[in-house]
Write a protein that holds these residues in place. Structure first.
Motif, PDB file in Angstrom:
ATOM      1  N   LEU A 214       0.833  -1.203   0.000  1.00 26.24           N
ATOM      2  CA  LEU A 214       0.000   0.000   0.000  1.00 26.24           C
ATOM      3  C   LEU A 214       0.868   1.252   0.000  1.00 26.24           C
ATOM      4  O   LEU A 214       0.665   2.171  -0.805  1.00 26.24           O
ATOM      5  CB  LEU A 214      -0.919   0.007   1.226  1.00 26.24           C
ATOM      6  N   LEU A 215       1.873   1.264   0.884  1.00 26.10           N
ATOM      7  CA  LEU A 215       2.749   2.431   0.940  1.00 26.10           C
ATOM      8  C   LEU A 215       3.533   2.561  -0.363  1.00 26.10           C
ATOM      9  O   LEU A 215       3.867   3.668  -0.784  1.00 26.10           O
ATOM     10  CB  LEU A 215       3.691   2.339   2.151  1.00 26.10           C
ATOM     11  N   GLY A 216       3.813   1.431  -1.012  1.00 23.54           N
ATOM     12  CA  GLY A 216       4.502   1.442  -2.304  1.00 23.54           C
ATOM     13  C   GLY A 216       3.688   2.200  -3.350  1.00 23.54           C
ATOM     14  O   GLY A 216       4.235   2.932  -4.174  1.00 23.54           O
ATOM     15  N   LEU A 217       2.370   2.012  -3.272  1.00 23.34           N
ATOM     16  CA  LEU A 217       1.506   2.736  -4.213  1.00 23.34           C
ATOM     17  C   LEU A 217       1.634   4.239  -4.014  1.00 23.34           C
ATOM     18  O   LEU A 217       1.545   5.013  -4.973  1.00 23.34           O
ATOM     19  CB  LEU A 217       0.043   2.314  -4.013  1.00 23.34           C
ATOM     20  N   VAL A 218       1.832   4.646  -2.777  1.00 26.33           N
ATOM     21  CA  VAL A 218       1.965   6.071  -2.480  1.00 26.33           C
ATOM     22  C   VAL A 218       3.368   6.566  -2.815  1.00 26.33           C
ATOM     23  O   VAL A 218       3.543   7.632  -3.399  1.00 26.33           O
ATOM     24  CB  VAL A 218       1.645   6.345  -0.989  1.00 26.33           C
ATOM     25  N   VAL A 255      15.365   3.713 -10.538  1.00 23.64           N
ATOM     26  CA  VAL A 255      15.075   3.272  -9.172  1.00 23.64           C
ATOM     27  C   VAL A 255      13.570   3.089  -9.028  1.00 23.64           C
ATOM     28  O   VAL A 255      12.801   4.002  -9.328  1.00 23.64           O
ATOM     29  CB  VAL A 255      15.566   4.305  -8.139  1.00 23.64           C
ATOM     30  N   ASP A 256      13.175   1.909  -8.592  1.00 23.59           N
ATOM     31  CA  ASP A 256      11.739   1.642  -8.412  1.00 23.59           C
ATOM     32  C   ASP A 256      11.302   2.227  -7.060  1.00 23.59           C
ATOM     33  O   ASP A 256      11.500   1.615  -6.011  1.00 23.59           O
ATOM     34  CB  ASP A 256      11.503   0.129  -8.458  1.00 23.59           C
ATOM     35  N   ALA A 257      10.713   3.412  -7.093  1.00 29.01           N
ATOM     36  CA  ALA A 257      10.358   4.119  -5.860  1.00 29.01           C
ATOM     37  C   ALA A 257       9.291   3.381  -5.058  1.00 29.01           C
ATOM     38  O   ALA A 257       9.174   3.572  -3.850  1.00 29.01           O
ATOM     39  CB  ALA A 257       9.878   5.525  -6.183  1.00 29.01           C
ATOM     40  N   SER A 258       8.530   2.533  -5.710  1.00 26.05           N
ATOM     41  CA  SER A 258       7.476   1.829  -4.986  1.00 26.05           C
ATOM     42  C   SER A 258       8.063   0.772  -4.057  1.00 26.05           C
ATOM     43  O   SER A 258       7.417   0.333  -3.116  1.00 26.05           O
ATOM     44  CB  SER A 258       6.498   1.164  -5.955  1.00 26.05           C
ATOM     45  N   ARG A 259       9.294   0.344  -4.346  1.00 24.69           N
ATOM     46  CA  ARG A 259       9.895  -0.681  -3.498  1.00 24.69           C
ATOM     47  C   ARG A 259      11.000  -0.138  -2.599  1.00 24.69           C
ATOM     48  O   ARG A 259      11.445  -0.816  -1.687  1.00 24.69           O
ATOM     49  CB  ARG A 259      10.438  -1.824  -4.362  1.00 24.69           C
ATOM     50  N   CYS A 260      11.446   1.076  -2.886  1.00 27.69           N
ATOM     51  CA  CYS A 260      12.511   1.660  -2.072  1.00 27.69           C
ATOM     52  C   CYS A 260      11.993   1.945  -0.662  1.00 27.69           C
ATOM     53  O   CYS A 260      10.959   2.577  -0.492  1.00 27.69           O
ATOM     54  CB  CYS A 260      13.006   2.949  -2.707  1.00 27.69           C
TER      55      CYS A 260
END
Lengths: 522, 311
Positions: A214-218, A255-260
């Motif tokens: 969920l936070l990854g979506l944000v 960089v995949d920000a949804s997984r960082c």
């Protein structure tokens, strides 16, 4: 050597949250003050369950601003994974190359399906999928069922040694609240999460954890984020090798920000200052064109799978409550319906709100809250229930569980409310009673009854026998815990599925006695 | 060979010497019993604060120095059974316990320990009763008694229903102990005074309830190490709804204390006092008669030298 300030700050903050929370979970002495439970109350899922909208909004806003800092400094399971991988030094600079990390593709179908299932079920009042996957809850289970017994074991060893030397100032603690099932579940979770952390860093957070997804979506849209400065980047892949989220693709400079998880481990690796944590609000999509189609494809898949999963779920939804109802019909009778703690208002509320973090179990001074197995059905699995056995019963003046529960599953009670909250009613079975059976005095039940719902009334000669006044009983189990009748107790508490208010014991007239007027009387 | 023999022999002599020391100590403590005849068998004091009451009663009994010798380790066993404040009279008065600790230390006691095997959670009981704070302030060590590992097996050869039990290590090892109950009505045993207070030195109270409570209480009191004194705190008494009481209205202030080495006499006298505020037939409290049958003391107060003092 560059000093990685952000990483240092991240580690300090993480320890400031993790260490007190871990200690609070392991405390077997009741020493730590109850406000420590606030560290549990700022966790994401507990805030959702308790309806603490402000906390949820703050956490979402923080993610939107700074990325998934939640996963790095607040979530205890996330920090625990970091601790595990820290021990093995995976991804560390001085390590051999094969123990470094490599970029991995996101498992979007899996992670968003899991998220969808959790959210979907929750909307319909079924919290099970979320409670089984909630990182905070799982951390709680590990801490209470693995770490706490270890701490108690060390204490008991110390005490054992001290007693041999004639020092009686320590005290032995016997834990009754770790059951085979709760220990098994905790070990299973720890092994799964630990292994994933050992081999693949934050794989758990980026595929299974619903909060992470969920936070990854944000965080896809977060204002500050790790980004690669293309003009400086030499595609040397040093940053990628350090990334425990495996979300840096150094070849594509993406960089995949949804997984960082904003751990900042990559920042000081780069020799050419090509990796930065900076304001990048406008760049919501990675630049390189080669990434685009891949991304788009994955996105499409996700949406499709999301729809498919939700559709399937919607179809099964009516079945689930039906099954639950059928199960509930079967469990009827003493100790077949769980007795829920005072403040939980009833079985339904408690079952829906409790995720089973076991924080209340840790802090119940009488150890009468015990984790359930599957005896009350799958919906009640691993949740605490009131269990009355030797010396374990609900202390009359105690409201601790209602104060520490972060989920609002046990709602806060004042001592005045607590002492009239009827969570069950004791039933007396004369045929099993010592007084009836052996014609000897006993009265242990009445002795322990704080409200005198059990009273001893004249029986034969000087003997007295228990008598119940149901309206006064609060179901604390004092009587049941101490009843010496074997193999079956003569007095048993039956659960109130919906808690009631007991009658307040009538104050008797204060008998004015002037001690001056008294004589010795013998 | 000869050297080995010598070592063996000298070890044997050493052991014998140690045993002899213990024997001598035992003989010395027996001499106390002889002196006692000179002072009253039972003292009752009324009309004062807990500290005053205890001070006067001990003075009448010949002073604390008669019971506690220099270098001895002392155990005080109050009733701390419940998570209740002192005004409920469910637990022994903390001021009284504090004063007793102080006197023991003043008499030269090496160490004074306080404990009870509580019914409610022990940490809460020790705190709510005020006894932990009072005893520690006076210089005592307050010991946990919440786990079987603190208890040692003892034999009770004269017991009828209970022939052995587990008693707290501190008490098993102590030189002197004081039994300091509070005067209470009791749902199970009808009254809880000095004899009933013995249950808290044992680990397994379920056994008592399962095997004729009233006989087991008397059997418990047959343990060879008798308390130097039974000090019945009747500053407050719990009239009804004992042993923990429901509200403060269950308690009454009597401002009294009863002290005696005779446990049966102490309980009998205490019931006499109790009967002025609440009816309780002595015959109903059968553990007292059971105790007399086991020769623990006498219910016939008139046969004793009794001192009654009003302050």
């Amino acid at each position: 050597m560059k000093i990685n300030i952000l990483k240092t700050v991240r580690i300090i903050l993480a320890l400031l949250v993790f260490v007190p929370l871990l200690l609070f979970f392991c405390d077997f002495t009741g020493t730590l003050p109850l406000p420590f439970s606030n560290l549990a109350k700022v966790q994401f899922v507990p805030s959702v369950m308790s309806g603490a909208a402000a906390v949820v909004i703050v956490l979402l806003l923080a993610t939107l601003l700074f990325g998934r800092v939640y996963c790095s400094v607040i979530c205890p399971l996330g920090i625990l994974q970091d601790a595990v991988s820290w021990f093995t030094r995976r991804g560390k600079k001085k390590n051999r190359r094969r123990k470094w990390f490599d970029y991995a593709k996101p498992l979007n179908i899996l992670r968003y399906s899991i998220l969808a299932i959790c959210v979907g079920f929750l909307v319909f009042g079924i919290a099970e999928p979320l409670s089984w996957l909630d990182p905070y809850t799982n951390f709680g289970k590990i801490a209470v069922n693995i770490f706490r017994p270890v701490a108690v074991g060390i204490n008991n060893l110390l005490n054992w040694t001290a007693v041999r030397f004639g020092v009686l100032n320590f005290y032995h603690v016997t834990l009754h609240t770790v059951t085979a099932i709760s220990l098994g579940v905790a070990i299973f979770i720890f092994l799964v999460v630990g292994t994933m952390a050992l081999l693949r860093g934050r794989l758990f957070c980026n595929t299974i954890c619903p909060v992470g997804s969920l936070l990854g979506l944000v965080s896809r849209f977060s204002a500050f984020r790790i980004s690669i400065n293309e003009s400086k980047c030499t595609s040397c892949s040093l940053c990628e090798k350090a990334c425990k989220s495996q979300c840096i693709n150094s070849k594509e400079k993406y960089v995949d920000a949804s997984r960082c998880v904003a751990c900042f481990n990559c920042l000081d690796r780069c020799k050419s200052s090509g990796v930065n944590y900076r304001f990048a609000w406008t760049k919501t999509r990675p630049e390189p064109a080669i990434i685009e189609p891949v991304k788009a494809k994955e996105f499409g898949m996700t949406r499709r799978s999301f729809l498919a999963t939700s559709g399937a779920m919607a179809a099964t939804l009516p079945i689930v409550p039906a099954i639950a109802k059928a199960a509930a019909k079967e469990v009827d009778g003493s100790k077949r319906t769980p007795i829920t703690p005072p403040g939980s208002t009833g079985l339904k509320h408690f079952r829906e709100k409790c995720t089973g973090c076991h924080l209340c179990i840790t802090h119940c001074p009488n150890q009468c809250l015990k984790p359930a197995g599957f005896e009350f059905g799958i919906q009640y699995a691993f949740k605490p229930h009131m269990s009355y056995y030797e010396k374990a019963y609900c202390n009359y003046n105690c409201t601790i569980c209602s104060e520490v529960c972060p989920n609002g599953a046990i709602q806060k009670l004042t001592p005045e409310q607590k002492t009239v909250t009827q969570i069950g009613i004791a039933h007396f079975t004369k045929e099993r009673c010592i007084v009836y059976r052996d014609n000897t005095s006993c009265g242990a039940c009445a002795e322990h009854c704080p409200v005198k719902a059990v009273m001893m009334v004249p029986y034969k000669g000087s003997l007295t026998i228990p008598h119940m006044t149901d309206e006064l009983c609060i179901g604390c189990g004092g009587c049941e815990s101490i009843c010496p009748a074997e193999p079956l107790k003569a007095i048993n508490v039956w659960a109130n599925e919906v808690h009631k208010t007991a009658q307040k014991p009538q104050e008797e007239e204060v008998k004015e006695i002037n001690s001056e007027d008294l004589d010795f009387g013998f | 060979m000869e050297r080995r023999e010598f070592l063996k022999k000298s070890a044997a002599v050493g052991v014998a010497a140690l045993t002899f020391n213990k024997l001598q100590a035992a003989l010395e403590s027996n001499s106390i019993m002889v002196e006692k005849a000179a002072s009253p068998d039972l003292v009752a004091v009324m009309g004062g604060e807990p500290v005053q009451l205890l001070q006067r009663a001990l003075q009448e009994m010949g002073g604390i120095g008669k019971y506690v010798k220099k270098g001895q380790s002392v155990v005080i066993k109050p009733n701390i059974g419940w998570d209740k404040k002192p005004q409920f009279a469910a637990t022994t008065n903390p001021d009284l316990v504090g004063e007793l600790v102080k006197q023991c230390l003043a008499a030269g006691a090496k160490k004074v320990s306080v404990f009870d095997n509580t019914c409610d959670n022990w940490i809460k009981c020790y705190a709510s009763s005020g006894i932990k704070a009072a005893a520690e302030a006076a210089g005592a060590t307050v010991l946990p008694a919440n786990d079987a590992s603190y208890y040692r097996d003892v034999k009770l050869p004269s017991g009828l229903k209970m022939k052995s039990g587990k008693i707290h290590q501190a008490l098993v090892e102590a030189d002197v102990w004081f039994n300091v109950p509070v005067l209470k009505n009791h749902d199970g045993a009808n009254m809880s005074i000095a004899m009933k207070n013995y249950m808290g030195i044992f680990w397994d109270r379920m056994y008592f309830h399962n095997n004729d409570l009233q006989q087991c209480i008397a059997d418990a009191c047959t343990w060879s190490k008798k308390p130097a004194l039974n000090i019945v705190d009747a500053y407050r008494c719990l009239r009804t709804h004992g042993p923990q009481g429901r509200s403060i209205s269950d308690a009454s202030t009597l401002k009294a204390i009863i002290v005696s080495p005779d446990i049966v006499a102490a309980d009998t006298a205490a019931i006499g006092l109790f009967n002025q505020v609440q009816t309780m037939d002595l015959g109903k409290v059968t553990h007292i008669a059971n105790g007399e049958k086991l020769k623990l003391g006498t219910q016939n107060i008139n046969s004793l030298t009794v001192k009654r003092i009003k302050l």
